[in-house]
Design an enzyme around this catalytic site. Structure first.
Site, PDB file in Angstrom:
ATOM      1  N   HIS A  82       0.827  -1.207   0.000  1.00  0.00           N
ATOM      2  CA  HIS A  82       0.000   0.000   0.000  1.00  0.00           C
ATOM      3  C   HIS A  82       0.860   1.256   0.000  1.00  0.00           C
ATOM      4  O   HIS A  82       0.643   2.188  -0.785  1.00  0.00           O
ATOM      5  CB  HIS A  82      -0.921   0.014   1.213  1.00  0.00           C
ATOM      6  CG  HIS A  82      -1.579   1.338   1.442  1.00  0.00           C
ATOM      7  ND1 HIS A  82      -2.655   1.771   0.704  1.00  0.00           N
ATOM      8  CD2 HIS A  82      -1.298   2.340   2.312  1.00  0.00           C
ATOM      9  CE1 HIS A  82      -3.011   2.976   1.105  1.00  0.00           C
ATOM     10  NE2 HIS A  82      -2.202   3.340   2.082  1.00  0.00           N
ATOM     11  N   SER A 101      -3.978   0.247  -4.486  1.00  0.00           N
ATOM     12  CA  SER A 101      -3.146  -0.796  -3.882  1.00  0.00           C
ATOM     13  C   SER A 101      -3.981  -1.990  -3.422  1.00  0.00           C
ATOM     14  O   SER A 101      -3.439  -2.935  -2.856  1.00  0.00           O
ATOM     15  CB  SER A 101      -2.371  -0.238  -2.678  1.00  0.00           C
ATOM     16  OG  SER A 101      -3.258   0.224  -1.674  1.00  0.00           O
ATOM     17  N   GLU A 151      -6.160   9.189  -0.694  1.00  0.00           N
ATOM     18  CA  GLU A 151      -6.303   7.767  -0.353  1.00  0.00           C
ATOM     19  C   GLU A 151      -7.400   7.092  -1.177  1.00  0.00           C
ATOM     20  O   GLU A 151      -7.219   5.961  -1.653  1.00  0.00           O
ATOM     21  CB  GLU A 151      -6.620   7.601   1.143  1.00  0.00           C
ATOM     22  CG  GLU A 151      -5.451   7.871   2.064  1.00  0.00           C
ATOM     23  CD  GLU A 151      -4.396   6.769   2.058  1.00  0.00           C
ATOM     24  OE1 GLU A 151      -4.547   5.774   1.321  1.00  0.00           O
ATOM     25  OE2 GLU A 151      -3.409   6.928   2.802  1.00  0.00           O
ATOM     26  N   HIS A 172       1.221   4.823  -2.861  1.00  0.00           N
ATOM     27  CA  HIS A 172       1.600   6.222  -2.695  1.00  0.00           C
ATOM     28  C   HIS A 172       2.822   6.653  -3.517  1.00  0.00           C
ATOM     29  O   HIS A 172       2.832   7.769  -4.054  1.00  0.00           O
ATOM     30  CB  HIS A 172       1.856   6.525  -1.221  1.00  0.00           C
ATOM     31  CG  HIS A 172       0.605   6.636  -0.414  1.00  0.00           C
ATOM     32  ND1 HIS A 172      -0.261   7.713  -0.510  1.00  0.00           N
ATOM     33  CD2 HIS A 172       0.057   5.803   0.511  1.00  0.00           C
ATOM     34  CE1 HIS A 172      -1.271   7.552   0.312  1.00  0.00           C
ATOM     35  NE2 HIS A 172      -1.106   6.401   0.953  1.00  0.00           N
TER      36      HIS A 172
END
Length: 293
Positions: A162, A227, A208, A167
């Site tokens: 993730h 993700s 997010e 990111h």
């Protein structure tokens, strides 16, 4: 999707200096002593790290590298179908390895020449003000552990897949990186806890779990969606709302399941104009006006 109890799992340093991660009973690795020992050791790397020093390397096993390779390969295929152009451009610029887990120091060395961002290791939960605040300095807190091998396409917590695939690919694009920095500026500027929570919710529903109109379809740019092997297939069927600061900042969410409310930007410019401008200028007073209108 992240199980709340595990997302906030305590990391404790014992009297002898050893580090223990308290996994919840529902965690896939709870009854696996080898995995728990690995988690403790990896958490210890972050606990003992000092900012400005190179990030200690995690000695990943072949099994762990195999999990990364499996998930990264599957996500790359899904990204071509579901990710925004800017995210894909960032991924192409960054060039993460697919066959093995990259070290956080390695990710930093790839990322810094592109947008100035570097990673910091996190053992577990980082306080909101610290997590968001350091974004203003071009720093991003990241875990180093990877999910349990028994469920490679599921994690009850934000693992290195993730943190890096989700990111870092976005942070490799100048326009996304600028938004992360603005979020950090906002987190440092506001003083009250309510204002900070508002800033964090806007981040949650954008960086997010943000979605965007592109080429007459809905695509994702949020790290939480991009993700997640399962959530990336489901986000188009969720309740999609217009990009609205007041709505995002006041909407409650459940991190234990797929996000059923998402906010749609009409373009990258729209995201920058609405959310970027908010983070660039907000303070406690302006947020209070938003929440009490």
């Amino acid at each position: 999707m992240f199980e709340e109890a595990q997302y906030f799992a305590p990391v404790e340093t014992q009297g002898d200096g050893s580090v223990v991660v308290e996994l919840s009973r529902s965690h896939p690795g709870f009854a696996d002593p080898v995995y728990r020992a690995r988690r403790n050791a990896i958490a210890g790397l972050a606990v003992n790290h000092r900012r400005g020093m190179p990030i200690p390397a995690a000695e990943y096993t072949e099994e762990e590298h195999g999990i990364w390779a499996l998930v990264a390969g599957e996500l790359a295929v899904k990204h071509k179908r579901y990710a925004t152009e800017e995210y894909l451009e960032g991924a192409a610029r960054l060039g993460l390895p697919y066959e093995r887990i990259p070290q956080l120091e390695e990710v930093s060395e790839l990322l810094e020449p592109l947008t100035g961002f570097r990673y910091l290791p996190a053992a577990g939960l980082v306080p909101l003000r610290e997590f968001y605040g350091v974004l203003a300095d071009g720093l991003f807190h990241s875990t180093q552990y990877i999910r349990h091998h028994s469920v490679p396409f599921y994690t009850p917590e934000p693992d290195v897949i993730h943190e890096v695939i989700g990111h870092a690919n976005a942070l490799a694009h100048d326009r996304f990186a600028a938004l992360y920095r603005l979020a950090g500026d906002a987190a440092r500027r506001v003083e009250g806890d309510e204002a900070l929570e508002f800033v964090s919710k806007v981040f949650w529903f954008t960086m997010e779990f943000g979605v965007m109109a592109e080429r007459d379809e809905l695509r994702a740019y949020g790290a939480g969606i991009l993700s997640s092997y399962g959530e990336i297939e489901e986000f188009r069927g969720m309740q999609i709302r217009p990009l609205d600061l007041r709505d995002m900042g006041q909407t409650e969410y459940d991190i234990t399941k797929y996000q059923d409310v998402l906010f749609r930007a009409e373009s990258m410019r729209h995201l920058e104009d609405v959310v970027g401008e908010f983070w660039a200028t907000c303070d406690d007073d302006s947020i209070a006006k938003l929440t009490h209108v």
